[in-house]
Scaffold this motif. Structure first.
Motif, PDB file in Angstrom:
ATOM      1  N   GLY A 100       0.828  -1.135  -0.002  1.00 50.56           N
ATOM      2  CA  GLY A 100      -0.057  -0.012  -0.003  1.00 50.56           C
ATOM      3  C   GLY A 100       0.890   1.264   0.120  1.00 50.56           C
ATOM      4  N   VAL A 101       0.394   2.371   0.320  1.00 48.45           N
ATOM      5  CA  VAL A 101       0.986   3.689   0.709  1.00 48.45           C
ATOM      6  C   VAL A 101       0.532   4.294   1.808  1.00 48.45           C
ATOM      7  CG1 VAL A 101       1.169   5.845  -0.524  1.00 48.45           C
ATOM      8  CG2 VAL A 101       1.039   3.985  -1.917  1.00 48.45           C
ATOM      9  N   MET A 102       1.390   4.640   2.667  1.00 48.44           N
ATOM     10  CA  MET A 102       1.250   5.566   3.834  1.00 48.44           C
ATOM     11  C   MET A 102       1.335   7.048   3.264  1.00 48.44           C
ATOM     12  SD  MET A 102       0.392   5.778   6.954  1.00 48.44           S
ATOM     13  CE  MET A 102       0.739   4.318   7.744  1.00 48.44           C
ATOM     14  N   GLU A 103       0.246   7.765   3.376  1.00 45.89           N
ATOM     15  CA  GLU A 103       0.088   9.022   3.115  1.00 45.89           C
ATOM     16  C   GLU A 103       0.653   9.862   4.391  1.00 45.89           C
ATOM     17  OE1 GLU A 103      -3.559  10.217   1.519  1.00 45.89           O
ATOM     18  OE2 GLU A 103      -3.711   8.335   0.381  1.00 45.89           O
ATOM     19  N   VAL A 104       1.472  10.842   4.465  1.00 49.10           N
ATOM     20  CA  VAL A 104       2.091  11.474   5.807  1.00 49.10           C
ATOM     21  C   VAL A 104       1.957  12.976   5.288  1.00 49.10           C
ATOM     22  CG1 VAL A 104       3.489  11.828   7.426  1.00 49.10           C
ATOM     23  CG2 VAL A 104       3.259   9.500   6.624  1.00 49.10           C
ATOM     24  N   HIS A 144       4.199   7.353   0.784  1.00 50.55           N
ATOM     25  CA  HIS A 144       5.482   6.197   0.869  1.00 50.55           C
ATOM     26  C   HIS A 144       5.064   4.876   0.804  1.00 50.55           C
ATOM     27  CE1 HIS A 144       7.441   9.955   3.064  1.00 50.55           C
ATOM     28  NE2 HIS A 144       6.225   9.942   3.527  1.00 50.55           N
ATOM     29  N   PRO A 145       5.595   4.340  -0.168  1.00 48.40           N
ATOM     30  CA  PRO A 145       5.223   2.969  -0.406  1.00 48.40           C
ATOM     31  C   PRO A 145       5.568   2.094   0.739  1.00 48.40           C
ATOM     32  CG  PRO A 145       6.585   3.745  -2.168  1.00 48.40           C
ATOM     33  CD  PRO A 145       6.642   4.861  -1.207  1.00 48.40           C
ATOM     34  N   VAL A 146       4.548   1.136   0.910  1.00 47.83           N
ATOM     35  CA  VAL A 146       4.831   0.177   2.109  1.00 47.83           C
ATOM     36  C   VAL A 146       4.708  -1.397   1.573  1.00 47.83           C
ATOM     37  CG1 VAL A 146       4.224   2.024   3.941  1.00 47.83           C
ATOM     38  CG2 VAL A 146       2.627   0.709   3.095  1.00 47.83           C
ATOM     39  N   THR A 147       5.132  -2.172   2.235  1.00 45.42           N
ATOM     40  CA  THR A 147       5.224  -3.619   2.109  1.00 45.42           C
ATOM     41  C   THR A 147       5.384  -4.557   3.287  1.00 45.42           C
ATOM     42  OG1 THR A 147       5.584  -5.419   0.433  1.00 45.42           O
ATOM     43  CG2 THR A 147       7.501  -3.858   1.432  1.00 45.42           C
ATOM     44  N   THR A 148       4.825  -5.805   2.999  1.00 47.10           N
ATOM     45  CA  THR A 148       5.017  -6.595   4.062  1.00 47.10           C
ATOM     46  C   THR A 148       6.372  -6.539   4.722  1.00 47.10           C
ATOM     47  OG1 THR A 148       3.769  -8.213   2.859  1.00 47.10           O
ATOM     48  CG2 THR A 148       5.144  -9.299   4.775  1.00 47.10           C
ATOM     49  N   GLY A 149       6.566  -6.321   6.274  1.00 52.38           N
ATOM     50  CA  GLY A 149       7.710  -6.221   7.110  1.00 52.38           C
ATOM     51  C   GLY A 149       7.907  -4.816   7.149  1.00 52.38           C
TER      52      GLY A 149
END
Length: 122
Positions: free
Chosen positions: A68-72, A77-82
Motif C-alpha cells: 500500500g501507500v502511507m500518506e503522511v 510512501h510505499p509500504v510492503t510486508t515487514g
C-alpha cells in the motif's frame, strides 16, 4: 515519519517490542486491521468531513501482509510486508491499501499505563 524493517528491531526480552520507537512503558492501545482492496484509512472522519487525522503521541504501524501507500502530510510512501512505520505527533496520516494485495496492519500506541484489560482490579 520513520520507516524501518522488522529485522531492524532490537532484540528485547523485557518491556515492549517497540520500546526504542514508542515512548512509554506499555503498549496501551492498538488493533489489527484488514483493509479492503483500495481502502484508505481515516477518510472523511474529521470535523465537517475533512480528511485530517493526527495524534498527540507516536503511533506505530506494522505491515503484516500486503502492499500500500502511507500518506503522511500529503506525501506518499510505499509500504510492503515487514515495514514498520512510526508516525510522529501531529502528522496527518492515512494508509491506502493496494487493489491487488490489500494490507493487513497491526497498529499501536504506548504509554505509562497498561491497557485497561491488563490492569489489576482496585
Amino acid at each position: 515519519m520513520l520507516k524501518l524493517r522488522l529485522n531492524e528491531l532490537r532484540d528485547t526480552k523485557t518491556g515492549h517490542i517497540l520500546g526504542d520507537l514508542l515512548p512509554g512503558d506499555y503498549l496501551c492501545a492498538g488493533g489489527l486491521a484488514f483493509a479492503k482492496p483500495g481502502d484508505r484509512s481515516h477518510s472523511n472522519e474529521g470535523p465537517g468531513g475533512t480528511d485530517l487525522h493526527t495524534h498527540a503521541d507516536r503511533e506505530a504501524f506494522i505491515i503484516l501482509q500486503g502492499r500500500g501507500v502511507m500518506e503522511v502530510n500529503g506525501e506518499e510512501h510505499p509500504v510492503t510486508t515487514g515495514d514498520i512505520l512510526v508516525i510522529e505527533p501531529g502528522e496527518d496520516h492515512h494508509l491506502r491499501s493496494s487493489q491487488e494485495d490489500p494490507v493487513v496492519t497491526l497498529w499501536c500506541h504506548a504509554g505509562s499505563d497498561r491497557h485497561q484489560n491488563q490492569r489489576k482490579p482496585v
